[in-house]
Design an enzyme around this catalytic site. Structure first.
Site, PDB file in Angstrom:
ATOM      1  N   HIS A  27     -17.047   4.703  -8.594  1.00 32.65           N
ATOM      2  CA  HIS A  27     -17.906   4.221  -9.671  1.00 32.65           C
ATOM      3  C   HIS A  27     -17.108   3.601 -10.802  1.00 32.65           C
ATOM      4  O   HIS A  27     -15.888   3.761 -10.893  1.00 32.65           O
ATOM      5  CB  HIS A  27     -18.746   5.370 -10.228  1.00 32.65           C
ATOM      6  CG  HIS A  27     -17.906   6.578 -10.585  1.00 32.65           C
ATOM      7  ND1 HIS A  27     -17.829   7.690  -9.779  1.00 32.65           N
ATOM      8  CD2 HIS A  27     -17.085   6.837 -11.636  1.00 32.65           C
ATOM      9  CE1 HIS A  27     -17.018   8.580 -10.316  1.00 32.65           C
ATOM     10  NE2 HIS A  27     -16.544   8.088 -11.460  1.00 32.65           N
ATOM     11  N   ASP A  84     -10.689  10.799  -6.114  1.00 28.35           N
ATOM     12  CA  ASP A  84     -11.871  11.353  -6.777  1.00 28.35           C
ATOM     13  C   ASP A  84     -13.134  11.114  -5.931  1.00 28.35           C
ATOM     14  O   ASP A  84     -13.226  10.147  -5.184  1.00 28.35           O
ATOM     15  CB  ASP A  84     -12.016  10.625  -8.127  1.00 28.35           C
ATOM     16  CG  ASP A  84     -13.000  11.285  -9.068  1.00 28.35           C
ATOM     17  OD1 ASP A  84     -12.754  12.441  -9.456  1.00 28.35           O
ATOM     18  OD2 ASP A  84     -14.018  10.643  -9.435  1.00 28.35           O
ATOM     19  N   ARG A 129      -4.435  11.551  -5.407  1.00 31.09           N
ATOM     20  CA  ARG A 129      -5.580  12.459  -5.437  1.00 31.09           C
ATOM     21  C   ARG A 129      -6.791  11.530  -5.564  1.00 31.09           C
ATOM     22  O   ARG A 129      -6.862  10.719  -6.492  1.00 31.09           O
ATOM     23  CB  ARG A 129      -5.475  13.412  -6.621  1.00 31.09           C
ATOM     24  CG  ARG A 129      -6.655  14.407  -6.756  1.00 31.09           C
ATOM     25  CD  ARG A 129      -7.770  13.869  -7.622  1.00 31.09           C
ATOM     26  NE  ARG A 129      -8.783  14.874  -7.946  1.00 31.09           N
ATOM     27  CZ  ARG A 129      -9.947  14.588  -8.519  1.00 31.09           C
ATOM     28  NH1 ARG A 129     -10.256  13.351  -8.859  1.00 31.09           N
ATOM     29  NH2 ARG A 129     -10.822  15.540  -8.776  1.00 31.09           N
ATOM     30  N   GLU A 142     -10.893  14.857  -3.175  1.00 29.18           N
ATOM     31  CA  GLU A 142     -11.766  15.826  -3.832  1.00 29.18           C
ATOM     32  C   GLU A 142     -13.142  15.768  -3.180  1.00 29.18           C
ATOM     33  O   GLU A 142     -13.875  14.798  -3.348  1.00 29.18           O
ATOM     34  CB  GLU A 142     -11.906  15.501  -5.326  1.00 29.18           C
ATOM     35  CG  GLU A 142     -12.794  16.501  -6.040  1.00 29.18           C
ATOM     36  CD  GLU A 142     -13.784  15.914  -7.037  1.00 29.18           C
ATOM     37  OE1 GLU A 142     -14.341  16.672  -7.843  1.00 29.18           O
ATOM     38  OE2 GLU A 142     -14.037  14.683  -6.998  1.00 29.18           O
ATOM     39  N   TRP A 158     -13.502   7.304 -16.509  1.00 30.33           N
ATOM     40  CA  TRP A 158     -14.548   6.316 -16.783  1.00 30.33           C
ATOM     41  C   TRP A 158     -13.980   4.896 -16.747  1.00 30.33           C
ATOM     42  O   TRP A 158     -13.927   4.194 -17.767  1.00 30.33           O
ATOM     43  CB  TRP A 158     -15.186   6.596 -18.141  1.00 30.33           C
ATOM     44  CG  TRP A 158     -15.984   7.873 -18.182  1.00 30.33           C
ATOM     45  CD1 TRP A 158     -16.438   8.614 -17.129  1.00 30.33           C
ATOM     46  CD2 TRP A 158     -16.447   8.554 -19.368  1.00 30.33           C
ATOM     47  NE1 TRP A 158     -17.147   9.713 -17.574  1.00 30.33           N
ATOM     48  CE2 TRP A 158     -17.163   9.697 -18.945  1.00 30.33           C
ATOM     49  CE3 TRP A 158     -16.324   8.307 -20.744  1.00 30.33           C
ATOM     50  CZ2 TRP A 158     -17.761  10.587 -19.851  1.00 30.33           C
ATOM     51  CZ3 TRP A 158     -16.916   9.190 -21.637  1.00 30.33           C
ATOM     52  CH2 TRP A 158     -17.630  10.306 -21.193  1.00 30.33           C
ATOM     53  N   GLY A 201     -18.575  23.918  -1.541  1.00 35.63           N
ATOM     54  CA  GLY A 201     -18.097  25.230  -1.110  1.00 35.63           C
ATOM     55  C   GLY A 201     -18.253  25.479   0.385  1.00 35.63           C
ATOM     56  O   GLY A 201     -17.878  26.542   0.879  1.00 35.63           O
TER      57      GLY A 201
HETATM   58  C1  ABC Z   1     -19.390  14.642 -18.656  1.00 36.34           C
HETATM   59  C2  ABC Z   1     -19.361  15.724 -19.706  1.00 36.34           C
HETATM   60  C3  ABC Z   1     -19.922  17.022 -19.189  1.00 36.34           C
HETATM   61  C4  ABC Z   1     -21.305  16.761 -18.767  1.00 36.34           C
HETATM   62  C5  ABC Z   1     -21.287  15.650 -17.727  1.00 36.34           C
HETATM   63  C6  ABC Z   1     -22.667  15.311 -17.272  1.00 36.34           C
HETATM   64  O1  ABC Z   1     -20.689  14.471 -18.284  1.00 36.34           O
HETATM   65  O2  ABC Z   1     -18.012  15.920 -20.106  1.00 36.34           O
HETATM   66  O3  ABC Z   1     -19.907  18.013 -20.181  1.00 36.34           O
HETATM   67  O4  ABC Z   1     -21.809  17.947 -18.203  1.00 36.34           O
HETATM   68  C7  ABC Z   1     -15.620  12.944 -15.368  1.00 36.34           C
HETATM   69  C8  ABC Z   1     -15.203  13.762 -16.575  1.00 36.34           C
HETATM   70  C9  ABC Z   1     -16.300  14.722 -16.978  1.00 36.34           C
HETATM   71  C10 ABC Z   1     -17.625  13.999 -17.155  1.00 36.34           C
HETATM   72  C11 ABC Z   1     -17.933  13.278 -15.830  1.00 36.34           C
HETATM   73  C12 ABC Z   1     -19.260  12.541 -15.859  1.00 36.34           C
HETATM   74  O5  ABC Z   1     -16.886  12.348 -15.563  1.00 36.34           O
HETATM   75  O6  ABC Z   1     -14.034  14.484 -16.239  1.00 36.34           O
HETATM   76  O7  ABC Z   1     -15.936  15.344 -18.203  1.00 36.34           O
HETATM   77  O8  ABC Z   1     -18.598  14.971 -17.506  1.00 36.34           O
HETATM   78  O9  ABC Z   1     -19.253  11.567 -16.834  1.00 36.34           O
HETATM   79  C13 ABC Z   1     -14.837  14.390 -10.261  1.00 36.34           C
HETATM   80  C14 ABC Z   1     -13.696  14.688 -11.251  1.00 36.34           C
HETATM   81  C15 ABC Z   1     -14.287  14.871 -12.634  1.00 36.34           C
HETATM   82  C16 ABC Z   1     -14.846  13.531 -13.109  1.00 36.34           C
HETATM   83  C17 ABC Z   1     -15.603  12.842 -12.049  1.00 36.34           C
HETATM   84  C18 ABC Z   1     -16.221  11.552 -12.381  1.00 36.34           C
HETATM   85  C19 ABC Z   1     -15.608  13.247 -10.744  1.00 36.34           C
HETATM   86  O10 ABC Z   1     -12.964  15.763 -10.801  1.00 36.34           O
HETATM   87  O11 ABC Z   1     -13.363  15.354 -13.587  1.00 36.34           O
HETATM   88  O12 ABC Z   1     -15.712  13.814 -14.248  1.00 36.34           O
HETATM   89  O13 ABC Z   1     -15.233  10.560 -12.068  1.00 36.34           O
HETATM   90  C20 ABC Z   1     -19.771  16.223  -8.771  1.00 36.34           C
HETATM   91  C21 ABC Z   1     -18.892  15.319  -7.916  1.00 36.34           C
HETATM   92  C22 ABC Z   1     -17.419  15.537  -8.183  1.00 36.34           C
HETATM   93  C23 ABC Z   1     -17.114  15.399  -9.687  1.00 36.34           C
HETATM   94  C24 ABC Z   1     -17.983  16.437 -10.412  1.00 36.34           C
HETATM   95  C25 ABC Z   1     -17.778  16.396 -11.928  1.00 36.34           C
HETATM   96  O14 ABC Z   1     -19.375  16.157 -10.138  1.00 36.34           O
HETATM   97  O15 ABC Z   1     -19.183  15.544  -6.558  1.00 36.34           O
HETATM   98  O16 ABC Z   1     -16.693  14.554  -7.483  1.00 36.34           O
HETATM   99  N1  ABC Z   1     -15.669  15.576  -9.993  1.00 36.34           N
HETATM  100  C26 ABC Z   1     -22.375  20.495  -6.991  1.00 36.34           C
HETATM  101  C27 ABC Z   1     -22.280  19.232  -6.186  1.00 36.34           C
HETATM  102  C28 ABC Z   1     -20.976  18.516  -6.500  1.00 36.34           C
HETATM  103  C29 ABC Z   1     -20.918  18.225  -7.987  1.00 36.34           C
HETATM  104  C30 ABC Z   1     -20.998  19.556  -8.736  1.00 36.34           C
HETATM  105  C31 ABC Z   1     -20.932  19.378 -10.245  1.00 36.34           C
HETATM  106  O17 ABC Z   1     -22.232  20.201  -8.382  1.00 36.34           O
HETATM  107  O18 ABC Z   1     -22.362  19.537  -4.809  1.00 36.34           O
HETATM  108  O19 ABC Z   1     -20.913  17.295  -5.785  1.00 36.34           O
HETATM  109  O20 ABC Z   1     -19.662  17.570  -8.300  1.00 36.34           O
HETATM  110  O21 ABC Z   1     -21.976  18.601 -10.668  1.00 36.34           O
HETATM  111  C32 ABC Z   1     -20.775  25.212  -5.138  1.00 36.34           C
HETATM  112  C33 ABC Z   1     -21.465  24.261  -4.199  1.00 36.34           C
HETATM  113  C34 ABC Z   1     -21.176  22.847  -4.675  1.00 36.34           C
HETATM  114  C35 ABC Z   1     -21.676  22.670  -6.094  1.00 36.34           C
HETATM  115  C36 ABC Z   1     -20.963  23.710  -6.964  1.00 36.34           C
HETATM  116  C37 ABC Z   1     -21.366  23.573  -8.435  1.00 36.34           C
HETATM  117  O22 ABC Z   1     -21.244  24.999  -6.488  1.00 36.34           O
HETATM  118  O23 ABC Z   1     -20.987  24.456  -2.881  1.00 36.34           O
HETATM  119  O24 ABC Z   1     -21.828  21.921  -3.814  1.00 36.34           O
HETATM  120  O25 ABC Z   1     -21.315  21.368  -6.563  1.00 36.34           O
HETATM  121  O26 ABC Z   1     -21.034  26.532  -4.745  1.00 36.34           O
END
Ligand code: ABC
Ligand code: CA
Length: 471
Positions: free
Chosen positions: A121, A203, A201, A227, A82, A231
């Site tokens: 972001h 994000d 890496r 990243e 964040w 899938g």
């Molecule tokens: C916080 C809370 C969570 C709460 C969330 C809304 O807010 O802790 O409990 O649920 C950081 C933190 C998180 C935090 C988030 C948001 O920020 O670590 O704890 O969650 O505030 C990266 C990092 C990740 C980081 C961020 C933000 C990005 O690795 O640690 O999170 O800087 C999307 C993004 C991906 C991101 C991920 C968290 O969200 O694309 O870059 N990770 C689908 C979408 C994806 C999406 C995913 C999850 O859902 O296509 O784009 O990722 O929302 C497969 C499909 C996929 C599908 C998956 C679930 O299933 O092929 O397409 O993904 O089969």
């Protein structure tokens, strides 16, 4: 360091706040609270032996820049994603000299430092954000007009709308603006230079237009792995054209499904790998292969049968790409989804005399031995000489890995009719140090026990004495 340098490496991914404390204390840490627990860069330095003893020669740490302070409806920013100030460090993790010291201590051990960077972001705790709290982008015009991402099938929506939620909206940087582009390209060059980072890496890669990335990677001047959380092989494939490497999400899902139960599909795993080998710019070589990370449930949150666990853990170390192990996996952690998968490692006591820690050490050693033995190992494409509903042979000379998802009550057997081993060549299963002999045409037939995998190498490459030392 270059992509070719990284290909030989093995990466330990850690969440800085949860890995180790400066003074070696073991404070309580309830993942559910989503608060800073006290891990620091000095703590990482303190525990480098633990990482290196398992055979890792690179670490990937949490994002390093200053984050949103205080509590939000989604907890604190302990994970580091964040950002509020691109130009300052996250003081919870230490200061400039601590990070420099971590970098130099790694380098003096011959290890690499991978930084995690976020350009998509910046984070706020109000909607609309109070833009003056951000640096350097402190105006609404530096960001895309607010809208939530609602449709992952619409790429413009994915790139220009916002991640996050009402508690913590993630203001989406205007990565089409020259001001923003110029800042980030200069910023990443400086960041890499300041901390002598060896790789990045990146994000949220799919949330920024593809043609932003080549200039960013060039300005970084080191290995980049993106990243792209998806899938779908064809979707992820396009990003292999703009960065050195991608995290291998498509294979990750198939790996997880293949071993999470005795009815998982090994042939789907094979088919996804083969699709990626033929679709990605550098096949599977330029991918990071993993079983766990900070965004997904740990394997042992769904399956604790140690035979299935051992098979699944082995995969990243025997395939074409770069192995990545998420901290805590070696200690048998069982946390499910975020935030439960971010347990403090100190609560394990960093015990090294444990089956999974030893398994990881042996897997790293086996991969290193294969690389040392064959100059072609890192450019040889993995093949699958035998696939049944519960067994899988994975071959890349000089390593033959025999996997099974039969579980600990099964007695697997594998039969591979030909390999490049010579008739009568002595092989060793590096996980038990038992030896066997290849037959004519290098055929290997073997019966295992209790659903455990067998990782075979010639004893000329991995001898019995060495094997016993690692056990
Ligand atoms: C916080 C809370 C969570 C709460 C969330 C809304 O807010 O802790 O409990 O649920 C950081 C933190 C998180 C935090 C988030 C948001 O920020 O670590 O704890 O969650 O505030 C990266 C990092 C990740 C980081 C961020 C933000 C990005 O690795 O640690 O999170 O800087 C999307 C993004 C991906 C991101 C991920 C968290 O969200 O694309 O870059 N990770 C689908 C979408 C994806 C999406 C995913 C999850 O859902 O296509 O784009 O990722 O929302 C497969 C499909 C996929 C599908 C998956 C679930 O299933 O092929 O397409 O993904 O089969
Ligand atoms: Ca975006």
């Amino acid at each position: 360091a270059s992509a070719a340098d990284w290909q030989q490496r093995s990466i330990y991914q850690l969440v800085t706040d949860r890995f180790a404390t400066t003074n070696g204390s073991y404070p309580s840490c309830d993942t559910e609270d989503r608060v800073y627990c006290g891990g620091t860069w000095q703590g990482v330095i303190r525990q480098l032996d633990y990482i290196q003893n398992m055979g890792f020669d690179a670490i990937w740490i949490s994002p390093i820049v200053a984050n949103l302070e205080g509590s939000t409806g989604d907890g604190e920013s302990y994970h580091g994603y964040w950002t509020v100030d691109q130009n300052s460090l996250n003081s919870h993790f230490g200061n400039e000299s601590d990070l420099l010291e971590l970098s130099s201590q790694l380098h003096s051990r011959g290890m690499y430092l991978m930084l995690d960077v976020v350009v998509n972001h910046m984070a706020a705790d109000t909607l609309p954000p109070d833009y003056v709290l951000f640096a350097p982008f402190n105006a609404e015009s530096d960001f895309h007009t607010f809208c939530w991402i609602t449709n992952y099938n619409n790429q413009t929506n994915v790139e220009q709308c916002w991640l996050g939620d009402d508690n913590v909206p993630l203001a989406d940087c205007d990565t089409e603006s020259d001001y923003v582009i110029d800042f980030f390209y200069k910023w990443i060059g400086d960041l890499v230079a300041n901390y002598s980072a060896d790789g990045l890496r990146i994000d949220t890669v799919k949330h920024v237009r593809s043609d932003f990335w080549p200039g960013f990677a060039e300005a970084a001047g080191v290995f980049t792995i993106g990243e792209v959380l998806d899938g779908d092989v064809d979707y992820v494939s396009t990003y292999t054209e703009v960065l050195d490497a991608v995290l291998d999400y498509p294979t990750y899902y198939q790996l997880f499904y293949a071993f999470e139960s005795t009815s998982g599909s090994l042939s789907n795993l094979v088919s996804w790998v083969q699709q990626s080998q033929s679709t990605y710019k550098n096949g599977e070589f330029m991918t990071g292969s993993f079983l766990e990370n900070q965004d997904n449930p740990r394997f042992q949150s769904v399956q604790t049968d140690q035979a299935l666990v051992s098979n699944a853990i082995s995969w990243p170390f025997i395939q074409d790409g770069i192995p990545i192990l998420y901290y805590g996996q070696e200690q048998g952690y069982t946390g499910s989804n975020d935030p439960y998968n971010r347990e403090a490692l100190w609560l394990s006591g960093y015990v090294e005399d444990k089956p999974l820690v030893k398994l990881v050490r042996t897997l790293n050693a086996a991969r290193k031995a294969a690389i040392a033995a064959s100059s072609d190992y890192l450019s040889t494409v993995l093949t699958f000489p035998s696939v049944t509903s519960s067994t899988l042979a994975v071959y890349k000379q000089p390593m033959l890995a025999l996997l099974t998802n039969g579980g600990s009550s099964s007695t697997p057997s594998w039969s591979v009719s030909s390999t490049d081993y010579s008739n009568g060549e002595e092989l060793i299963n590096v996980l038990t140090c038992d030896t066997l002999t290849a037959g004519s045409n290098g055929a290997v037939s073997v019966t295992g026990s209790e659903g455990m995998p067998q990782i075979l190498l010639p004893t000329s490459v991995f001898n019995v004495t060495y094997c016993n030392e690692l056990l």
